[in-house]
Write a protein that holds these residues in place. Structure first.
Motif, PDB file in Angstrom:
ATOM      1  N   GLY A 183     -20.198 -84.086  53.059  1.00 20.07           N
ATOM      2  CA  GLY A 183     -21.257 -83.608  52.208  1.00 20.07           C
ATOM      3  C   GLY A 183     -22.793 -83.607  52.669  1.00 20.07           C
ATOM      4  O   GLY A 183     -22.820 -82.758  53.537  1.00 20.07           O
ATOM      5  N   ASP A 184     -23.602 -84.252  52.240  1.00 19.00           N
ATOM      6  CA  ASP A 184     -24.934 -84.307  52.723  1.00 19.00           C
ATOM      7  C   ASP A 184     -25.079 -84.802  54.215  1.00 19.00           C
ATOM      8  O   ASP A 184     -26.340 -84.511  54.752  1.00 19.00           O
ATOM      9  CB  ASP A 184     -25.929 -84.926  51.648  1.00 19.00           C
ATOM     10  CG  ASP A 184     -26.301 -83.906  50.620  1.00 19.00           C
ATOM     11  OD1 ASP A 184     -26.723 -82.715  50.644  1.00 19.00           O
ATOM     12  OD2 ASP A 184     -26.262 -84.335  49.407  1.00 19.00           O
ATOM     13  N   TYR A 185     -24.334 -85.548  54.565  1.00 15.37           N
ATOM     14  CA  TYR A 185     -24.572 -85.911  55.961  1.00 15.37           C
ATOM     15  C   TYR A 185     -24.133 -84.850  56.832  1.00 15.37           C
ATOM     16  O   TYR A 185     -24.923 -84.404  57.931  1.00 15.37           O
ATOM     17  CB  TYR A 185     -23.591 -87.110  56.212  1.00 15.37           C
ATOM     18  CG  TYR A 185     -24.170 -88.478  55.896  1.00 15.37           C
ATOM     19  CD1 TYR A 185     -25.103 -89.176  56.465  1.00 15.37           C
ATOM     20  CD2 TYR A 185     -23.558 -89.027  54.716  1.00 15.37           C
ATOM     21  CE1 TYR A 185     -25.700 -90.157  55.728  1.00 15.37           C
ATOM     22  CE2 TYR A 185     -24.080 -90.110  54.330  1.00 15.37           C
ATOM     23  CZ  TYR A 185     -25.089 -90.820  54.996  1.00 15.37           C
ATOM     24  OH  TYR A 185     -25.558 -91.923  54.330  1.00 15.37           O
ATOM     25  N   ARG A 186     -23.241 -84.017  56.505  1.00 13.20           N
ATOM     26  CA  ARG A 186     -22.927 -82.895  57.538  1.00 13.20           C
ATOM     27  C   ARG A 186     -24.205 -81.702  57.246  1.00 13.20           C
ATOM     28  O   ARG A 186     -24.584 -81.115  58.228  1.00 13.20           O
ATOM     29  CB  ARG A 186     -21.626 -82.143  57.137  1.00 13.20           C
ATOM     30  CG  ARG A 186     -21.322 -80.795  58.027  1.00 13.20           C
ATOM     31  CD  ARG A 186     -20.047 -80.366  57.708  1.00 13.20           C
ATOM     32  NE  ARG A 186     -19.613 -80.161  56.485  1.00 13.20           N
ATOM     33  CZ  ARG A 186     -18.523 -79.588  56.255  1.00 13.20           C
ATOM     34  NH1 ARG A 186     -17.324 -79.484  57.247  1.00 13.20           N
ATOM     35  NH2 ARG A 186     -18.047 -79.379  55.013  1.00 13.20           N
ATOM     36  N   ALA A 187     -24.403 -81.627  55.974  1.00 13.84           N
ATOM     37  CA  ALA A 187     -25.709 -80.649  55.802  1.00 13.84           C
ATOM     38  C   ALA A 187     -26.968 -81.225  56.557  1.00 13.84           C
ATOM     39  O   ALA A 187     -27.728 -80.444  57.132  1.00 13.84           O
ATOM     40  CB  ALA A 187     -25.887 -80.614  54.205  1.00 13.84           C
ATOM     41  N   PHE A 188     -27.220 -82.459  56.299  1.00 15.73           N
ATOM     42  CA  PHE A 188     -28.207 -82.899  57.098  1.00 15.73           C
ATOM     43  C   PHE A 188     -28.400 -82.668  58.821  1.00 15.73           C
ATOM     44  O   PHE A 188     -29.195 -82.109  59.206  1.00 15.73           O
ATOM     45  CB  PHE A 188     -28.452 -84.584  56.911  1.00 15.73           C
ATOM     46  CG  PHE A 188     -29.517 -85.109  57.989  1.00 15.73           C
ATOM     47  CD1 PHE A 188     -30.864 -85.269  57.485  1.00 15.73           C
ATOM     48  CD2 PHE A 188     -29.414 -85.742  59.141  1.00 15.73           C
ATOM     49  CE1 PHE A 188     -31.766 -85.682  58.226  1.00 15.73           C
ATOM     50  CE2 PHE A 188     -30.190 -86.336  59.758  1.00 15.73           C
ATOM     51  CZ  PHE A 188     -31.501 -86.429  59.423  1.00 15.73           C
ATOM     52  N   LEU A 189     -27.092 -82.863  59.332  1.00 18.62           N
ATOM     53  CA  LEU A 189     -27.050 -82.551  60.601  1.00 18.62           C
ATOM     54  C   LEU A 189     -27.191 -81.242  60.898  1.00 18.62           C
ATOM     55  O   LEU A 189     -27.597 -80.809  62.011  1.00 18.62           O
ATOM     56  CB  LEU A 189     -25.541 -83.269  61.228  1.00 18.62           C
ATOM     57  CG  LEU A 189     -25.529 -84.851  61.330  1.00 18.62           C
ATOM     58  CD1 LEU A 189     -24.270 -85.151  61.942  1.00 18.62           C
ATOM     59  CD2 LEU A 189     -26.497 -85.041  62.463  1.00 18.62           C
ATOM     60  N   SER A 190     -26.507 -80.430  60.259  1.00 20.90           N
ATOM     61  CA  SER A 190     -26.829 -78.926  60.677  1.00 20.90           C
ATOM     62  C   SER A 190     -28.130 -78.329  60.467  1.00 20.90           C
ATOM     63  O   SER A 190     -28.639 -77.752  61.404  1.00 20.90           O
ATOM     64  CB  SER A 190     -25.841 -78.166  59.492  1.00 20.90           C
ATOM     65  OG  SER A 190     -24.499 -78.116  59.355  1.00 20.90           O
ATOM     66  N   ALA A 191     -28.746 -78.944  59.545  1.00 21.70           N
ATOM     67  CA  ALA A 191     -30.549 -78.746  59.298  1.00 21.70           C
ATOM     68  C   ALA A 191     -31.088 -79.232  60.629  1.00 21.70           C
ATOM     69  O   ALA A 191     -32.062 -78.744  61.267  1.00 21.70           O
ATOM     70  CB  ALA A 191     -30.826 -79.273  57.981  1.00 21.70           C
ATOM     71  N   ALA A 192     -30.748 -80.483  61.121  1.00 18.08           N
ATOM     72  CA  ALA A 192     -31.258 -81.189  62.101  1.00 18.08           C
ATOM     73  C   ALA A 192     -31.209 -80.370  63.497  1.00 18.08           C
ATOM     74  O   ALA A 192     -32.122 -80.132  64.177  1.00 18.08           O
ATOM     75  CB  ALA A 192     -30.569 -82.646  62.349  1.00 18.08           C
ATOM     76  N   MET A 193     -30.062 -79.966  63.661  1.00 26.97           N
ATOM     77  CA  MET A 193     -29.756 -79.088  65.132  1.00 26.97           C
ATOM     78  C   MET A 193     -30.378 -77.914  64.987  1.00 26.97           C
ATOM     79  O   MET A 193     -31.209 -77.634  65.966  1.00 26.97           O
ATOM     80  CB  MET A 193     -28.016 -79.162  65.115  1.00 26.97           C
ATOM     81  CG  MET A 193     -27.352 -80.073  65.158  1.00 26.97           C
ATOM     82  SD  MET A 193     -27.621 -81.570  66.301  1.00 26.97           S
ATOM     83  CE  MET A 193     -26.472 -82.606  66.162  1.00 26.97           C
ATOM     84  N   ASP A 194     -30.709 -77.412  63.771  1.00 27.01           N
ATOM     85  CA  ASP A 194     -31.285 -76.049  63.721  1.00 27.01           C
ATOM     86  C   ASP A 194     -32.701 -76.312  63.854  1.00 27.01           C
ATOM     87  O   ASP A 194     -33.558 -75.636  64.445  1.00 27.01           O
ATOM     88  CB  ASP A 194     -31.342 -75.316  62.334  1.00 27.01           C
ATOM     89  CG  ASP A 194     -29.603 -74.767  62.257  1.00 27.01           C
ATOM     90  OD1 ASP A 194     -29.200 -74.646  63.065  1.00 27.01           O
ATOM     91  OD2 ASP A 194     -29.198 -74.565  61.047  1.00 27.01           O
ATOM     92  N   GLU A 195     -33.337 -77.350  63.326  1.00 21.89           N
ATOM     93  CA  GLU A 195     -34.727 -77.643  63.213  1.00 21.89           C
ATOM     94  C   GLU A 195     -35.411 -78.050  64.620  1.00 21.89           C
ATOM     95  O   GLU A 195     -36.322 -77.719  65.096  1.00 21.89           O
ATOM     96  CB  GLU A 195     -34.965 -78.874  62.147  1.00 21.89           C
ATOM     97  CG  GLU A 195     -36.484 -79.419  62.325  1.00 21.89           C
ATOM     98  CD  GLU A 195     -37.308 -78.468  61.453  1.00 21.89           C
ATOM     99  OE1 GLU A 195     -38.679 -78.576  61.905  1.00 21.89           O
ATOM    100  OE2 GLU A 195     -36.963 -77.501  60.769  1.00 21.89           O
ATOM    101  N   LEU A 196     -34.280 -78.528  65.270  1.00 21.85           N
ATOM    102  CA  LEU A 196     -34.634 -78.846  66.753  1.00 21.85           C
ATOM    103  C   LEU A 196     -34.406 -77.920  67.801  1.00 21.85           C
ATOM    104  O   LEU A 196     -34.551 -78.094  68.960  1.00 21.85           O
ATOM    105  CB  LEU A 196     -33.828 -80.358  67.357  1.00 21.85           C
ATOM    106  CG  LEU A 196     -33.957 -81.636  66.256  1.00 21.85           C
ATOM    107  CD1 LEU A 196     -33.026 -82.428  66.419  1.00 21.85           C
ATOM    108  CD2 LEU A 196     -35.372 -82.140  66.906  1.00 21.85           C
ATOM    109  N   GLY A 197     -33.887 -76.726  67.319  1.00 22.07           N
ATOM    110  CA  GLY A 197     -33.811 -75.665  68.134  1.00 22.07           C
ATOM    111  C   GLY A 197     -32.567 -75.943  69.160  1.00 22.07           C
ATOM    112  O   GLY A 197     -32.511 -75.225  70.380  1.00 22.07           O
TER     113      GLY A 197
END
Length: 281
Positions: free
Chosen positions: A79-93
Motif C-alpha cells: 500500500g502506502d509503504y510501496r508508494a512512499f518508497l517509489s516516491a522516495a527513489m524518484d525524489e532522490l534521483g
C-alpha cells in the motif's frame, strides 16, 4: 569513518529524517531500509563504513523515527509503504538501487522492487525474507489482537523493552535499545499495531511481489542464528527464491545482527556492496 549528512525531508506527504553519504547527485546508491520498530539511525554504524561507495542513504519509514503517517495511510506492505518508497527513489534521483534491508524493511523493499525491477541492482536481506510456512511470533499475535495489543503497547516502558530485547538478543547494545525506545512514541506504537494487523498472514504478505521480483540479481542473506522471532531455518529457504544468493547464518547473533556485531556484518556486507557496485578495492 565516512561523514554522514542529516537533514529533514518531505516525501509522499511524510516528513522525516534522511541520512546520506557520498555524492548527492549520484544516480546509483545503497539504500538502507530499517524494520519495526526501527528508524534511520539504526544504520549509523554501517553508513559510516560506506566511504568507498558512490552514495548511501537511510531514511525513516512512515510511522517510525521522526516520520509521521497521514490520516488514511494504508499500512499494507504493498500500500502506502510501496508508494512512499517509489516516491522516495524518484525524489532522490535514483535509477540503480542496492537495497540493504532488515525485518519489515525486507517486505517493504521487495514490494518496491517488484514494481521497479529494472532499478534493483542488488539485494541484502537481514533476518527476514520469503517466509513460506512461517507463523507470526507471539508478540505479533498479541499486537494483532484488539484491546490486548493496545494495552501491551501502552504498558511498554524503557525497562521492559530493555529486558525483552536483551533477553532475546543478549549482545544487543544497551545504547541501541535506548535509542529505539526514545523514538518509540505513541504514534510509532499505533503504527506497529496497524502494520501487523495489515499483515496477518506473513506468507501471503509478499505473494504478489514474489511473482514479479528480479531473482537473478546479486543477493546476500545475513541471519542471526539466535533470532527468537524468525528462526534461522528460514535463511536457507531464500536460496530457493534467489538462486544467486549467498546465505550467511551468523552464530551467536540475534534478530538485530548488524547491531549485535557490526564488524561481523560489515565484513560480509561492505565487500558484497563494493562488488555489486563495481568499486575497485
Amino acid at each position: 569513518m565516512t561523514t554522514i549528512t542529516t537533514r529533514r525531508w518531505h516525501c509522499h506527504d511524510v516528513t522525516g529524517t534522511l541520512l546520506s553519504t557520498g555524492d548527492p547527485h549520484a544516480e546509483e546508491a545503497v539504500v538502507f531500509l530499517h524494520g519495526s520498530p526501527g528508524n534511520a539511525e539504526d544504520w549509523l554504524d554501517l553508513l559510516g563504513r560506506t566511504g568507498a561507495l558512490p552514495r548511501a542513504l537511510a531514511f525513516d519509514l512512515p510511522g517510525f523515527g521522526t516520520a509521521r503517517t497521514f490520516p488514511g495511510f494504508d499500512h499494507r506492505v504493498e500500500g502506502d509503504y510501496r508508494a512512499f518508497l517509489s516516491a522516495a527513489m524518484d525524489e532522490l534521483g535514483l535509477t540503480r538501487v542496492h537495497l540493504v534491508t532488515h525485518d519489515f524493511g525486507v517486505p517493504w523493499g521487495l514490494a518496491w522492487a517488484a514494481a521497479h525491477p529494472d532499478r534493483l541492482a542488488s539485494l541484502t536481506m537481514m533476518n527476514a525474507g520469503a517466509l513460506v510456512g512461517y507463523r507470526w511470533h507471539v508478540y505479533a499475535r498479541i499486537w494483532q489482537t484488539p484491546v490486548l495489543g493496545e494495552l501491551t503497547q501502552r504498558l511498554t516502558n524503557r525497562v521492559g523493552m530493555r529486558l525483552l530485547l536483551r533477553r532475546a538478543n543478549p549482545r544487543l547494545p544497551a545504547e541501541f535499545v535506548d535509542r529505539m525506545y526514545d523514538r518509540y512514541d505513541a504514534h510509532t506504537r499505533a503504527t506497529v499495531l496497524a502494520l501487523y494487523r495489515a499483515a496477518r498472514d506473513p506468507e501471503a504478505m509478499l505473494a504478489d511481489s514474489l511473482s514479479s521480483l528480479p531473482v537473478h540479481i546479486p543477493t546476500l542473506v545475513l541471519w542471526g542464528a539466535e533470532d527468537p522471532w524468525i528462526p534461522a531455518e528460514f535463511a536457507h529457504f531464500q536460496s530457493a527464491v534467489w538462486p544467486n544468493s549467498r546465505v550467511e547464518v551468523l552464530p551467536g547473533l540475534g534478530h538485530w545482527c548488524f547491531a549485535d556485531d557490526p564488524d561481523a556484518v560489515a565484513d560480509l556486507l561492505i565487500p558484497f556492496l563494493r562488488d555489486s557496485v563495481g568499486v575497485r578495492r
